[in-house]
Design a protein around this motif. Structure first.
Motif, mmCIF file in Angstrom:
data_model
loop_
_atom_site.group_PDB
_atom_site.id
_atom_site.type_symbol
_atom_site.label_atom_id
_atom_site.label_comp_id
_atom_site.label_asym_id
_atom_site.label_seq_id
_atom_site.Cartn_x
_atom_site.Cartn_y
_atom_site.Cartn_z
ATOM 1 N N SER A 19 7.806 -7.288 1.337
ATOM 2 C CA SER A 19 7.197 -6.222 1.857
ATOM 3 C C SER A 19 6.144 -5.694 2.989
ATOM 4 N N THR A 20 5.226 -7.482 2.693
ATOM 5 C CA THR A 20 3.978 -7.311 3.978
ATOM 6 C C THR A 20 4.605 -7.395 5.293
ATOM 7 N N PRO A 21 5.594 -7.963 5.434
ATOM 8 C CA PRO A 21 6.085 -7.511 7.058
ATOM 9 C C PRO A 21 5.859 -6.761 7.283
ATOM 10 N N THR A 22 7.151 -5.541 6.811
ATOM 11 C CA THR A 22 7.155 -4.365 6.973
ATOM 12 C C THR A 22 5.969 -3.892 7.235
ATOM 13 N N TRP A 23 5.144 -3.707 5.901
ATOM 14 C CA TRP A 23 4.032 -2.987 6.506
ATOM 15 C C TRP A 23 3.256 -3.310 7.638
ATOM 16 N N GLN A 24 2.942 -4.692 7.930
ATOM 17 C CA GLN A 24 2.443 -4.888 8.843
ATOM 18 C C GLN A 24 3.191 -4.155 10.451
ATOM 19 N N LEU A 25 4.530 -4.247 10.803
ATOM 20 C CA LEU A 25 4.555 -4.045 11.529
ATOM 21 C C LEU A 25 4.602 -2.468 11.645
ATOM 22 N N ALA A 26 4.479 -1.790 10.410
ATOM 23 C CA ALA A 26 3.970 -0.284 10.736
ATOM 24 C C ALA A 26 3.117 0.334 10.868
ATOM 25 N N ALA A 27 1.938 -0.628 10.178
ATOM 26 C CA ALA A 27 0.871 -0.367 10.955
ATOM 27 C C ALA A 27 0.010 -0.757 12.587
ATOM 28 N N ALA A 28 1.250 -1.589 12.745
ATOM 29 C CA ALA A 28 0.897 -2.122 14.561
ATOM 30 C C ALA A 28 1.774 -1.035 15.384
ATOM 31 N N LEU A 29 2.998 -0.350 15.406
ATOM 32 C CA LEU A 29 3.512 0.606 14.951
ATOM 33 C C LEU A 29 3.059 1.544 15.995
ATOM 34 N N GLY A 30 1.642 2.120 14.439
ATOM 35 C CA GLY A 30 0.787 3.230 14.437
ATOM 36 C C GLY A 30 -0.165 2.911 14.989
ATOM 37 N N ARG A 79 0.035 -13.064 5.940
ATOM 38 C CA ARG A 79 -0.185 -12.540 5.703
ATOM 39 C C ARG A 79 -1.867 -12.039 5.496
ATOM 40 N N PRO A 80 -1.922 -10.914 6.230
ATOM 41 C CA PRO A 80 -3.443 -10.931 6.937
ATOM 42 C C PRO A 80 -4.342 -10.847 5.951
ATOM 43 N N GLY A 81 -5.602 -11.049 6.412
ATOM 44 C CA GLY A 81 -7.117 -11.331 6.006
ATOM 45 C C GLY A 81 -7.413 -9.839 4.819
ATOM 46 N N ARG A 82 -7.791 -9.728 4.003
ATOM 47 C CA ARG A 82 -8.151 -8.681 3.520
ATOM 48 C C ARG A 82 -9.276 -8.044 4.409
ATOM 49 N N ALA A 186 -3.539 0.376 4.538
ATOM 50 C CA ALA A 186 -4.281 0.588 2.755
ATOM 51 C C ALA A 186 -3.083 -0.138 1.695
ATOM 52 N N ALA A 187 -1.565 -0.274 2.655
ATOM 53 C CA ALA A 187 -0.787 -1.289 1.106
ATOM 54 C C ALA A 187 -0.733 -2.372 1.918
ATOM 55 N N LEU A 188 -1.687 -2.443 2.969
ATOM 56 C CA LEU A 188 -1.763 -4.317 2.901
ATOM 57 C C LEU A 188 -2.997 -4.902 1.983
ATOM 58 N N LEU A 189 -3.828 -4.488 1.588
ATOM 59 C CA LEU A 189 -5.173 -4.206 0.793
ATOM 60 C C LEU A 189 -4.647 -5.393 -0.256
ATOM 61 N N PRO A 190 -5.300 -5.755 -1.293
ATOM 62 C CA PRO A 190 -4.899 -6.462 -2.048
ATOM 63 C C PRO A 190 -4.767 -5.172 -3.578
ATOM 64 N N ALA A 191 -4.439 -5.663 -4.650
ATOM 65 C CA ALA A 191 -4.388 -3.940 -5.246
ATOM 66 C C ALA A 191 -5.419 -3.467 -5.732
ATOM 67 N N SER A 192 -6.690 -4.984 -5.989
ATOM 68 C CA SER A 192 -8.280 -4.743 -6.789
ATOM 69 C C SER A 192 -8.330 -4.188 -5.224
ATOM 70 N N TRP A 193 -8.638 -3.718 -4.332
ATOM 71 C CA TRP A 193 -8.817 -2.776 -2.984
ATOM 72 C C TRP A 193 -8.245 -1.538 -2.709
ATOM 73 N N ARG A 194 -6.987 -1.940 -2.794
ATOM 74 C CA ARG A 194 -6.003 -0.353 -2.509
ATOM 75 C C ARG A 194 -6.613 0.126 -3.696
ATOM 76 N N GLY A 195 -6.613 -0.028 -4.696
ATOM 77 C CA GLY A 195 -6.791 1.307 -5.650
ATOM 78 C C GLY A 195 -8.370 1.687 -5.272
ATOM 79 N N ARG A 196 -9.689 1.515 -4.998
ATOM 80 C CA ARG A 196 -10.167 1.701 -4.365
ATOM 81 C C ARG A 196 -10.097 2.578 -3.309
ATOM 82 N N ALA A 197 -9.494 1.433 -1.628
ATOM 83 C CA ALA A 197 -9.408 2.908 -0.564
ATOM 84 C C ALA A 197 -8.435 3.490 -1.221
ATOM 85 N N LEU A 198 -7.496 3.705 -2.191
ATOM 86 C CA LEU A 198 -6.758 5.197 -2.541
ATOM 87 C C LEU A 198 -7.726 6.079 -2.467
ATOM 88 N N ASN A 199 -8.726 6.153 -3.808
ATOM 89 C CA ASN A 199 -10.106 6.950 -4.166
ATOM 90 C C ASN A 199 -10.918 7.054 -2.985
#
Length: 218
Positions: A19-30, A79-82, A186-199
């Motif tokens: 799923s990482t390349p998909t989110w990378q391409l989606a972020a790049a498109l936006g 995978r891009p760096g956090r 946000a989906a590309l962030l690690p799980a521990s960072w993703r929760g904080r970002a969403l909050n």
């Protein structure tokens, strides 16, 4: 002895890698879409001064660079760096906040400096004969002339259309593209960072809603 954290299941790791390349391409498109729209906004705001135009162009350049970086990473399978992803996420959220402030408050009106060279005013020319009275009706032009138009009238006396203004459509498209980028980053962030970002995003959205409800944001 300290207990070691359990390793993630192989299926979860494989799913994350797919799923990482998909989110990378989606972020790049936006980001690429937002960058192109910021160039259009810079052209539309030429009369607003060099500060506004320069801001739009620098933003477009940064977004295009991030989009290219994400596309190359997806193509190479890395995978891009956090930290860069978090920085891109914070920058995109900051742009959305600036857009809301610019369109709902007057806090940024002081930065809309108009250049005298692009204002397009007309100077008096010696020897020019100016007609002050309409030769047909005898009415002075300074008093105004009645126009037989039912709708809004432009400064040149021609009825204007009731359609939307161009920059509003551009701004809406920019917001949509940047929201796509925020979700993908946000989906590309690690799980521990993703929760904080969403909050943080939820807290920011709730604060914006409260400010709108209290009338601070018009």
């Amino acid at each position: 002895m300290t207990a070691l954290a359990p390793a993630p299941a192989p299926r979860e790791v494989l799913r994350s890698r797919r799923s990482t390349p998909t989110w990378q391409l989606a972020a790049a498109l936006g980001l690429a879409a937002a960058g192109g729209l910021h160039v259009a906004a810079a052209v539309d705001h030429l009369s607003a001064g060099q500060l506004a135009v320069g801001f739009f162009l620098l933003t477009a350049l940064a977004q295009a660079g991030l989009a290219a970086w994400l596309v190359l990473g997806a193509w190479a399978g890395t995978r891009p760096g956090r930290v860069p992803v978090a920085g891109a996420l914070l920058g995109t959220v900051a742009l959305l906040v600036l857009y809301v402030l610019a369109h709902t408050t007057g806090l940024l009106d002081a930065f809309a400096v108009h250049d005298a060279g692009t204002a397009g005013h007309e100077h008096d020319v010696p020897g020019r004969v100016t007609t002050a009275i309409d030769p047909l009706t005898g009415v002075e032009f300074a008093q105004g002339m009645p126009l037989g138009a039912a709708g809004p009238v432009a400064m040149d006396g021609l009825p204007t259309s009731a359609g939307g203004h161009g920059p509003e459509a551009v701004g809406t498209a920019v917001v949509a593209a940047e929201l796509l980028s925020v979700a993908a980053l946000a989906a590309l962030l690690p799980a521990s960072w993703r929760g904080r970002a969403l909050n943080g995003l939820l807290a920011l959205g709730g604060a914006a809603w409260l400010l709108w409800l209290t009338g601070v944001l018009g």
